[in-house]
Scaffold this active site. Structure first.
Site, PDB file in Angstrom:
ATOM      1  N   LEU A 140      17.877 -40.212   1.966  1.00  0.00           N
ATOM      2  CA  LEU A 140      18.743 -41.378   1.877  1.00  0.00           C
ATOM      3  C   LEU A 140      18.435 -42.378   2.982  1.00  0.00           C
ATOM      4  O   LEU A 140      18.245 -42.007   4.137  1.00  0.00           O
ATOM      5  CB  LEU A 140      20.207 -40.939   1.986  1.00  0.00           C
ATOM      6  CG  LEU A 140      21.259 -42.018   1.810  1.00  0.00           C
ATOM      7  CD1 LEU A 140      21.179 -42.632   0.420  1.00  0.00           C
ATOM      8  CD2 LEU A 140      22.645 -41.439   2.053  1.00  0.00           C
TER       9      LEU A 140
ATOM     10  N   TYR B 241      16.596 -49.027  14.430  1.00  0.00           N
ATOM     11  CA  TYR B 241      16.090 -48.121  13.404  1.00  0.00           C
ATOM     12  C   TYR B 241      15.752 -46.753  13.993  1.00  0.00           C
ATOM     13  O   TYR B 241      16.214 -45.718  13.499  1.00  0.00           O
ATOM     14  CB  TYR B 241      14.847 -48.739  12.730  1.00  0.00           C
ATOM     15  CG  TYR B 241      14.267 -47.878  11.647  1.00  0.00           C
ATOM     16  CD1 TYR B 241      14.778 -47.942  10.358  1.00  0.00           C
ATOM     17  CD2 TYR B 241      13.211 -47.013  11.896  1.00  0.00           C
ATOM     18  CE1 TYR B 241      14.257 -47.149   9.350  1.00  0.00           C
ATOM     19  CE2 TYR B 241      12.680 -46.216  10.895  1.00  0.00           C
ATOM     20  CZ  TYR B 241      13.206 -46.289   9.622  1.00  0.00           C
ATOM     21  OH  TYR B 241      12.698 -45.498   8.626  1.00  0.00           O
TER      22      TYR B 241
ATOM     23  N   LYS C 272      17.807 -43.124  13.586  1.00  0.00           N
ATOM     24  CA  LYS C 272      17.105 -41.947  13.055  1.00  0.00           C
ATOM     25  C   LYS C 272      17.209 -40.768  14.020  1.00  0.00           C
ATOM     26  O   LYS C 272      17.414 -39.627  13.612  1.00  0.00           O
ATOM     27  CB  LYS C 272      15.635 -42.268  12.759  1.00  0.00           C
ATOM     28  CG  LYS C 272      15.437 -43.247  11.612  1.00  0.00           C
ATOM     29  CD  LYS C 272      15.986 -42.691  10.321  1.00  0.00           C
ATOM     30  CE  LYS C 272      15.652 -43.597   9.143  1.00  0.00           C
ATOM     31  NZ  LYS C 272      16.157 -43.067   7.876  1.00  0.00           N
TER      32      LYS C 272
ATOM     33  N   LEU D  66       5.582 -45.241   4.939  1.00  0.00           N
ATOM     34  CA  LEU D  66       5.523 -44.653   3.600  1.00  0.00           C
ATOM     35  C   LEU D  66       4.758 -45.577   2.667  1.00  0.00           C
ATOM     36  O   LEU D  66       5.072 -46.763   2.562  1.00  0.00           O
ATOM     37  CB  LEU D  66       6.936 -44.429   3.062  1.00  0.00           C
ATOM     38  CG  LEU D  66       7.788 -43.434   3.833  1.00  0.00           C
ATOM     39  CD1 LEU D  66       9.222 -43.471   3.324  1.00  0.00           C
ATOM     40  CD2 LEU D  66       7.210 -42.038   3.736  1.00  0.00           C
TER      41      LEU D  66
END
Length: 170
Positions: A26, A77, A81, A104
């Site tokens: 998610l 960010y 995380k 990614l």
């Protein structure tokens, strides 16, 4: 497949019952959700889902995080995380695997011009240095499944980009 309202995740506890393994990928972007929305999705929703999964009997939780995740980071960010990694570990699963992929490589339906440019560049670099700065999402998915299939004694295992590539090809 069960569709849940993450704003009312506690009302969907039954969807998290009876699963041995939980997979979590998610996430959103700050550009799409704003800073507060990003934190809510990438940290709060993930942590709450992990808690519900553990309460429902989940023994092994597999979290997709990010390269560079660090609670001390100046970057929102990476800090978020790092925070969510700590929160998920604190839930107390028998096993917790955290994957920290680099950029990614994937095809998106939505337009993200800067990400597209980065993917084109990193895709070319990947021909020469396949594990350096990127990873195809299919490789991450295979690595997530493979880590569950392998016996492990570590309570928490963190897989960086190179390990994700290796495991995703096995």
């Amino acid at each position: 497949q069960v569709v849940v309202d993450f704003e009312r995740l506690g009302e969907h506890a039954a969807a998290f019952q009876g699963h041995d393994v939980g997979f979590c990928c998610l996430g959103t972007t700050r550009a799409k959700a704003g800073a507060d929305g990003f934190v809510r999705v990438d940290r709060d929703y993930v942590a709450q889902a992990a808690e519900l999964a553990q309460a429902g009997g989940c023994k092994h939780f597999v979290l997709q995080s990010s390269r560079g995740a660090n609670v001390q980071s100046r970057f929102l960010y990476l800090r978020v995380k790092g925070e969510v990694e700590n929160l998920v570990q604190a839930v107390g699963f028998d096993r917790c695997t955290i994957l920290r992929p680099a950029v990614l490589l994937c095809k998106r339906q939505e337009s993200r011009p800067m990400e597209w440019i980065a993917q084109q560049f990193l895709g070319a670099v990947a021909w020469v240095f396949p594990t350096a700065n990127s990873v195809p999402v299919e490789t991450v998915a295979r690595a997530m499944v493979a880590c569950v299939m392998q016996p492990g004694k570590e309570k928490v295992k963190v897989l960086e980009n190179r390990a994700i590539h290796e495991l995703g090809k096995a």
